[in-house]
Write a protein that holds these residues in place. Structure first.
Motif, short mmCIF file in Angstrom:
data_model
loop_
_atom_site.label_atom_id
_atom_site.label_comp_id
_atom_site.label_asym_id
_atom_site.label_seq_id
_atom_site.Cartn_x
_atom_site.Cartn_y
_atom_site.Cartn_z
N ARG A 95 0.84 -1.20 0.00
CA ARG A 95 0.00 0.00 0.00
C ARG A 95 0.87 1.26 0.00
N ARG A 96 1.98 1.22 0.74
CA ARG A 96 2.88 2.37 0.82
C ARG A 96 3.80 2.46 -0.39
N GLY A 97 3.83 1.40 -1.19
CA GLY A 97 4.74 1.38 -2.33
C GLY A 97 6.16 1.06 -1.95
N ASP A 98 6.35 0.44 -0.78
CA ASP A 98 7.68 0.07 -0.29
C ASP A 98 8.03 -1.31 -0.86
N ARG A 99 8.63 -1.34 -2.04
CA ARG A 99 8.91 -2.59 -2.73
C ARG A 99 9.92 -3.44 -1.97
N THR A 100 10.90 -2.80 -1.35
CA THR A 100 11.92 -3.56 -0.62
C THR A 100 11.29 -4.31 0.55
N ARG A 101 10.49 -3.58 1.33
CA ARG A 101 9.84 -4.20 2.48
C ARG A 101 8.84 -5.26 2.02
N ALA A 102 8.10 -4.97 0.96
CA ALA A 102 7.12 -5.92 0.45
C ALA A 102 7.80 -7.21 -0.01
N SER A 103 8.97 -7.07 -0.63
CA SER A 103 9.70 -8.25 -1.08
C SER A 103 10.19 -9.09 0.09
N GLU A 104 10.68 -8.40 1.13
CA GLU A 104 11.20 -9.11 2.31
C GLU A 104 10.08 -9.82 3.07
N VAL A 105 9.05 -9.06 3.41
CA VAL A 105 7.95 -9.63 4.19
C VAL A 105 7.12 -10.59 3.33
N GLY A 106 7.08 -10.31 2.03
CA GLY A 106 6.29 -11.14 1.12
C GLY A 106 6.75 -12.59 1.11
N ALA A 107 8.05 -12.81 1.24
CA ALA A 107 8.56 -14.19 1.24
C ALA A 107 7.99 -14.97 2.42
N THR A 108 7.95 -14.32 3.59
CA THR A 108 7.40 -14.99 4.77
C THR A 108 5.89 -15.17 4.64
N ALA A 109 5.21 -14.13 4.13
CA ALA A 109 3.76 -14.21 3.94
C ALA A 109 3.42 -15.31 2.94
N PHE A 110 4.23 -15.40 1.88
CA PHE A 110 4.00 -16.41 0.85
C PHE A 110 4.11 -17.82 1.45
N SER A 111 5.15 -18.06 2.24
CA SER A 111 5.34 -19.38 2.86
C SER A 111 4.20 -19.70 3.82
N PHE A 112 3.76 -18.68 4.55
CA PHE A 112 2.68 -18.85 5.52
C PHE A 112 1.38 -19.26 4.81
N VAL A 113 1.04 -18.53 3.76
CA VAL A 113 -0.19 -18.83 3.02
C VAL A 113 -0.06 -20.18 2.30
N GLN A 114 1.12 -20.44 1.76
CA GLN A 114 1.33 -21.70 1.03
C GLN A 114 1.16 -22.91 1.95
N SER A 115 1.68 -22.83 3.17
CA SER A 115 1.55 -23.95 4.10
C SER A 115 0.09 -24.17 4.50
N MET A 116 -0.65 -23.08 4.68
CA MET A 116 -2.07 -23.20 5.02
C MET A 116 -2.85 -23.79 3.83
N GLN A 117 -2.51 -23.34 2.64
CA GLN A 117 -3.17 -23.86 1.43
C GLN A 117 -2.94 -25.36 1.28
N ALA A 118 -1.71 -25.80 1.51
CA ALA A 118 -1.39 -27.22 1.39
C ALA A 118 -2.14 -28.04 2.43
N ALA A 119 -2.28 -27.49 3.64
CA ALA A 119 -2.95 -28.22 4.71
C ALA A 119 -4.44 -28.40 4.44
N GLU A 120 -5.06 -27.44 3.76
CA GLU A 120 -6.51 -27.48 3.55
C GLU A 120 -6.91 -27.91 2.15
N TRP A 121 -5.92 -28.21 1.30
CA TRP A 121 -6.24 -28.54 -0.10
C TRP A 121 -7.14 -29.78 -0.17
N GLY A 122 -8.17 -29.69 -0.95
CA GLY A 122 -9.16 -30.76 -1.07
C GLY A 122 -10.52 -30.18 -0.75
N ASP A 123 -10.69 -29.76 0.51
CA ASP A 123 -11.90 -29.03 0.87
C ASP A 123 -11.85 -27.62 0.29
N THR A 124 -10.64 -27.13 0.10
CA THR A 124 -10.43 -25.83 -0.55
C THR A 124 -9.43 -26.02 -1.68
#
Length: 368
Positions: A95-124
């Motif tokens: 939202r702030r346009g901070d690409r550096t911070r978005a890239s850094e935090v995005g990696a952790t957010a991506f892993s977090f969402v990916q692990s949840m997606q893998a755990a629930e895949w099938g029903d979702t």
């Protein structure tokens, strides 16, 4: 007519006492038994209809609670993701346009969402994030990939399509998206389609430090899992049908190859029109009579529908009718036999007495 009536009366008068008693017993049995059968038949039918409708209503309520629990669980999952600091930090950086911070935090957010997606895949299926305009900014593919499927990284369209990610897609034009920026939303069925199948979506807003909407967490509900859940652990006779319909009267299906034309159903149309449970006996377009319960959810965009053929419910009643009629006929015949026996028992002495009286009347005292 008078002659015929007199002739009939004369014939009846010549009947012997045993026959008269047999006929009297037969009619004495048939009249009350017939009346009782009429009353019992009506009572049996009323009870069968009431029991059937009650059974269907209980089944519909059970399916509604099961589905509500299923969707409610994923609403809680979406809410938990939306409240996670890493998700909020990532969307806030974008939202702030901070690409550096978005890239850094995005990696952790991506892993977090990916692990949840893998755990629930099938029903979702996919779990992804959007910004406040409706652009998908983070969307892990089903299979793990080395590529970063989140902004500000750039991934080619061909790579996104091959991986099955939704990165770069847009849902801001969906009717439910604006509401999802302020409160949790469950989309209608067919609210989000892919190449060959549909999804229902669960959305939860993500808020920034000042309470401003940063975007949404989106969970794709697998419709094939929902329809399978509808059939799980439920039995509604041999002809029973359990299905889910939209608030527009369409069948809920998973594949885009399946027809989604409006269901031609009196009961379903009535339930949608009044917005409350409708039950009763209805006629399907093919002429089949069914007992049905159609229960619109007061929370979610669906109608739980359960039907069973009327013929299946009434078959035991028809069997009872035949048995009762057989018993009535046998009872009448038995009483007729009893009447004959009584007639023979009393008739022979009476005939002898009548013969003696006749002899005496003609001056013969031998029988006195």
């Amino acid at each position: 007519m008078a002659l015929n009536s007199n002739a009939l009366t004369a014939r009846l008068g010549r009947l012997t006492l045993p026959v008269k008693l047999a006929v009297a017993c037969l009619f004495a049995a048939l009249l009350p038994v017939s009346a009782a059968l009429l009353v019992l038949n009506e009572e049996w039918e009323d009870n069968a209809i009431e029991d059937t409708q009650q059974m269907l209503a209980i089944r519909a309520d059970d399916r509604e609670r099961l589905l509500a629990s299923h969707i409610g669980y994923f609403q809680r999952v979406a809410a938990g993701l939306a409240e996670a600091d890493v998700i909020q930090d990532y969307l806030w950086a974008l939202r702030r346009g901070d690409r550096t911070r978005a890239s850094e935090v995005g990696a952790t957010a991506f892993s977090f969402v990916q692990s949840m997606q893998a755990a629930e895949w099938g029903d979702t299926h996919h779990i992804f994030l959007t910004d406040s305009d409706g652009n998908v900014v983070l969307s892990p593919p089903h299979d793990e990939q080395d590529l970063p499927f989140y902004l500000p990284h750039i991934v080619g369209v061909d790579q996104i399509n091959r991986a099955g990610s939704h990165l770069g897609h847009f849902i801001g034009n969906r009717s439910f998206f604006r509401q999802a920026l302020t409160e949790p939303v469950v989309s209608p069925f067919y609210g989000f389609e892919e190449r060959d199948h549909y999804h229902q979506l669960v959305l939860n807003p993500v808020f920034g430090p000042a309470g401003e909407p940063l975007g949404t967490v989106v969970i794709e509900i697998a419709i094939d899992a929902v329809t399978a859940l509808m059939q799980e652990g439920i039995t509604v006779g041999q002809s029973g049908r359990v299905f889910l319909a939209t608030m527009d009267g369409q069948p809920v299906v998973h594949s885009r190859s399946e027809p989604i034309e409006r269901i031609d159903s009196e009961g379903l149309s009535a339930a949608i029109a009044v917005g409350t449970e409708t039950r009763g006996r209805f006629t399907r377009p093919d002429g089949t009579e069914v007992f049905g319960v159609y229960a619109p959810s007061t929370v979610y965009p669906w109608v739980v529908c359960i039907e069973i053929d009327s013929a299946e419910i009434m078959a035991p009643i028809w069997t009872q009718r035949r048995k009762a009629l057989t018993i009535a006929v046998l009872l009448a015949m038995a009483l007729g036999v009893v009447g004959v026996g009584i007639g023979l028992h009393f008739g022979l002495p009476l005939r002898r007495l009548a013969a003696d009286a006749d002899c005496i009347a003609h001056g013969s005292l031998e029988h006195a």
